[in-house]
Enzyme design. Structure first.
Site, PDB file in Angstrom:
ATOM      1  CB  CYS A 140      -0.896  -0.132   1.287  1.00 47.51           C
ATOM      2  SG  CYS A 140      -1.611  -1.350   1.684  1.00 47.51           S
ATOM      3  NE  ARG A 195       4.271   1.808  -1.392  1.00 44.77           N
ATOM      4  CZ  ARG A 195       5.415   1.184  -1.058  1.00 44.77           C
ATOM      5  NH1 ARG A 195       6.577   1.543  -1.794  1.00 44.77           N
ATOM      6  NH2 ARG A 195       5.261   0.396  -0.146  1.00 44.77           N
ATOM      7  CD1 TRP A 214      -0.911  -5.118  -3.286  1.00 47.82           C
ATOM      8  CD2 TRP A 214      -2.251  -4.377  -5.426  1.00 47.82           C
ATOM      9  NE1 TRP A 214      -1.594  -6.378  -4.109  1.00 47.82           N
ATOM     10  CE2 TRP A 214      -1.343  -6.083  -5.260  1.00 47.82           C
ATOM     11  CE3 TRP A 214      -2.262  -4.015  -6.091  1.00 47.82           C
ATOM     12  CZ2 TRP A 214      -1.829  -6.745  -6.654  1.00 47.82           C
ATOM     13  CZ3 TRP A 214      -2.868  -4.124  -7.191  1.00 47.82           C
ATOM     14  CH2 TRP A 214      -1.999  -5.752  -7.812  1.00 47.82           C
ATOM     15  CG  ASN A 217       2.307   0.095   3.782  1.00 52.93           C
ATOM     16  OD1 ASN A 217       2.147  -0.802   3.517  1.00 52.93           O
ATOM     17  ND2 ASN A 217       3.185   0.131   3.098  1.00 52.93           N
ATOM     18  N   GLY A 218       0.641  -2.539   6.041  1.00 56.79           N
ATOM     19  CA  GLY A 218       1.839  -4.026   6.539  1.00 56.79           C
ATOM     20  C   GLY A 218       0.892  -5.017   6.525  1.00 56.79           C
ATOM     21  CD  GLU A 223       7.738 -17.971 -18.920  1.00 57.54           C
ATOM     22  OE1 GLU A 223       7.074 -17.206 -19.459  1.00 57.54           O
ATOM     23  OE2 GLU A 223       7.693 -15.873 -18.144  1.00 57.54           O
ATOM     24  CE  LYS A 238       9.528 -12.679 -19.551  1.00 59.18           C
ATOM     25  NZ  LYS A 238       7.529 -13.914 -19.277  1.00 59.18           N
ATOM     26  CD  GLU A 282       7.748 -11.212 -22.722  1.00 56.50           C
ATOM     27  OE1 GLU A 282       6.426 -10.842 -22.583  1.00 56.50           O
ATOM     28  OE2 GLU A 282       8.084 -11.683 -21.344  1.00 56.50           O
ATOM     29  CG  HIS A 322      11.007 -35.398 -35.491  1.00 50.19           C
ATOM     30  ND1 HIS A 322      11.457 -36.184 -35.574  1.00 50.19           N
ATOM     31  CD2 HIS A 322      10.556 -35.559 -34.367  1.00 50.19           C
ATOM     32  CE1 HIS A 322      11.010 -37.530 -35.283  1.00 50.19           C
ATOM     33  NE2 HIS A 322      11.040 -36.942 -34.442  1.00 50.19           N
ATOM     34  CE  LYS A 325       2.295  -7.081 -15.387  1.00 52.12           C
ATOM     35  NZ  LYS A 325       3.204  -8.035 -15.729  1.00 52.12           N
TER      36      LYS A 325
END
Ligand code: G6P
Length: 618
Positions: A6, A31, A81, A107-108, A491, A495, A498, A514, A613
């Site tokens: 947060c 954040r 958040w 925050n926490g 993956e 990476k 992209e 093949h 995103k």
């Protein structure tokens, strides 16, 4: 519960507080936020004005006319958040006592909130939200009134009683123009200039106003007035602090000093993975999926698992397929959201559809989830964003605790999804009797070593950087591996392509001959991933095949397999772990490789061309 991500801002001084709070909060956008609020107090009024909204900060700005509709020179603000408890206006901060004596933002995370809530209920308090923050603020109020002490003593008593982490900013009705703050394990800084005193979770929020900040220490408190800040330890004794001058520019500050969000997020992986594992481990050290909403009976009933996802989350699914089938002995099928939704899938009514998504908003994954629900099959979502569409609509949710991810190319999102899948596999295996208890406990111990091992790999990043600069202008890269190593290749290859725009492909090593092998020319880069001991020799043979056709070889394996150096031109070692968990470690050098190639080519790493995103269209 409020987690680490947060954002907090506070101001007391000459000017109007609300516009400063809104501006500061907007700088903490990275954040993440799903709701926001401010509390502002005028010196000549007893009333604190609290304004909160669900949604983006713009909504708060609209509701307050850019802050100008809320008058007063002293205030606190917050962006939330959520990691537990839906984002909503009620759950948004600031939280305030019934009589308005104490108002605060936090925050926490407060670990012993259940016990504290009961204690307060016995003393006549009631609660309107699902947040631990409301409990925390009311606990401050309780000590403040019970002992008739000043704010610092009330905060100190609270800090002794509370377990967890917090950055807390509080205003007391009886102390106009003052803000009181306390901190343990969550970030918080205090800034000053001739106009007033500021508090914030992070430097960017106040950089526009001042470069002079104090770093408040762990278990310390401060009293903020227009003139400056006074610091206190837990005994209430004053501590002296030095002003520090911030030399970063605003953009670098947002990225925590890293050049790009992608690099920052790569570095956040140990913590994100640790938090995600910790969220389902109980005090006895066992996996407990009650919070996820899966009972042992549900788990025993599963006949078949269908994993549905897009992009990197799909690659998590491929790795998970190997792990779940091996540990839990449940058949797994993995599908792309865009395929599943139109395939008219035949689903076993006793099956479980697992949708994996960082954003929880990917259109194809969401459509697939709806398709499964329509067919009456149970659904489980592995999602990062609380309250997102997929999280809301799935029957149960396993939240990854990656925190907000800003870079388009996922890193910490992927890593947390992986460990969520391991934890499911382990627990499914145990409950269904497919896994020996002793091995289960070994896995529980081993999975907790992953964060530290990931850290070690990241520390060694210069080696990858050097290699990346050498291969920055490669035309093609081929990744080869078998089993879980093939999932890692998928993956790794994504990476690289992209973010760096270098053409790259992943192949199951045995498939090379093949077709793909005809693409190998002198100097073509081929990256072999070899973390699975029973497949090691086979992949080495495939590497030798391409080497004899001119390929330049990079080998990615675990420490101990030093004989790989006889075959490959460049080697990268990662620490050993249980081989089911290998993806979590082997992917890190490949994330770094993609990143460094992109940087060497001068590309916009965080926002690669043509990509988004969160893909909310088909
Ligand atoms: C986009 C992102 C990828 C992500 C994919 C799925 O393509 O760039 O990093 O893996 O979407 O997103 P989700 O939010 O469903 O995990």
């Amino acid at each position: 519960m409020e987690r680490i991500m947060c954002g907090i801002v506070g101001f007391t001084g000459e000017g109007q507080a609300a516009p400063i709070l809104l501006d500061g909060l907007s700088k903490l956008e990275y954040r993440g936020y799903d709701s926001a609020g401010i509390a502002v107090k005028r010196d000549d009024s007893d009333r604190v004005e609290v304004v909160k909204v669900k949604g983006r900060l713009e909504e708060l700005s609209k509701k307050t006319n850019g802050g100008h509709a809320v008058k007063g020179n002293c205030g606190i603000g917050h962006t939330r958040w959520a990691t537990h408890g839906e984002p909503s206006e009620l759950n948004a901060h600031p939280h305030v006592t019934e009589d308005g004596a104490v108002v605060g933002v936090h925050n926490g995370i407060i670990e012993n909130y259940v016990e504290l809530r009961e204690k307060l209920q016995k003393n006549g308090y009631s609660f309107y939200s699902q947040t631990d923050t409301e409990i925390l603020i009311k606990l401050v109020d309780y000590y403040y009134k019970k002992y008739k002490v000043g704010p610092i003593d009330a905060l100190a008593k609270t800090m002794v009683r509370v377990r967890g982490s917090y950055a807390l900013a509080v205003m007391f009705r009886d102390y106009p123009g003052e803000i009181y703050v306390a901190r343990k394990d969550s970030p918080m800084i205090i800034g000053t200039n001739p106009e007033g005193t500021y508090v914030a979770s992070d430097v960017p929020a106040i950089l526009r106003y001042t470069r002079n900040v104090y770093y408040i220490g762990n278990l310390e408190m401060a009293r903020l007035t227009r003139e400056g800040a006074t610091f206190y330890d837990l005994n209430g004794d004053e501590v002296t602090k030095k002003l520090v001058e911030i030399k970063w520019d605003a953009e670098a500050a947002e990225k925590g000093g890293y050049e790009h969000f992608m690099m920052k997020e790569i570095h956040e992986q140990p913590k994100a993975v640790r938090d995600t594992i910790g969220s389902v481990l109980n005090a006895e050290g066992n996996v407990d999926l009650t919070a996820v909403g899966l009972s042992d009976e549900d788990i025993r009933d599963i006949s078949q698992i269908y994993i549905v996802a897009c992009g990197s989350a799909y690659h998590v699914g491929i790795a998970a397929q190997y792990v779940i089938e091996d540990l839990a002995r449940i058949p797994v099928r993995v599908e792309l959201g865009s395929e599943f939704r139109y395939r008219k899938p035949l689903l076993d009514p006793k099956g479980l559809v697992v949708v994996i998504s960082q954003s929880g908003e990917t259109a194809d994954s969401l459509a697939a989830l709806r398709e499964a629900k329509e067919k009456g099959v149970k659904t489980l979502a592995i999602v990062n964003v609380v309250g997102s569409s997929i999280a809301r609509e799935a029957d149960s949710v396993f939240y990854t605790l990656a925190g907000p991810e800003i870079a388009v190319a996922t890193t910490k999102g992927y890593s947390t999804q992986l460990v969520a899948c391991y934890l499911l596999a382990m627990q499914f295996g145990l409950v269904r009797g497919a896994l020996e208890e002793s091995y289960y406990h070994e896995l529980v111990a081993e999975i907790q070593t992953l964060p530290e091992k990931i850290d070690r790999i990241i520390e060694d990043k210069e080696r990858i950087q050097w290699f990346a600069s050498k291969y920055a202008h490669a035309r093609d890269v081929f990744f080869v591996g078998r089993g879980i190593d093939y999932a890692i290749c998928l993956e790794g290859s994504l990476k690289v392509k992209e973010v760096s725009y270098v053409h790259s492909e992943a192949y199951a090593a045995g498939e090379l001959k093949h077709g793909t092998i005809s693409l190998i020319e002198d100097g073509t880069l081929v990256i072999g991933v070899l973390t699975q001991s029973d497949l090691y020799e086979k992949t080495v043979s495939n590497l030798v095949e391409v080497k004899s056709r001119g390929a330049y070889l990079m080998g990615l394996t675990t420490y101990g397999h030093y004989e790989i150096e006889d075959t490959v031109d460049f080697n990268v070692y990662v620490p050993r772990t249980d081989e089911h968990f290998a993806s979590s470690l082997a992917v890190i050098p490949l994330q770094l490789l993609g990143y460094y190639i992109a940087v060497a080519r001068g590309l916009d790493v965080d926002k690669p061309r043509n990509l988004a995103k969160s893909v909310t269209v088909e």
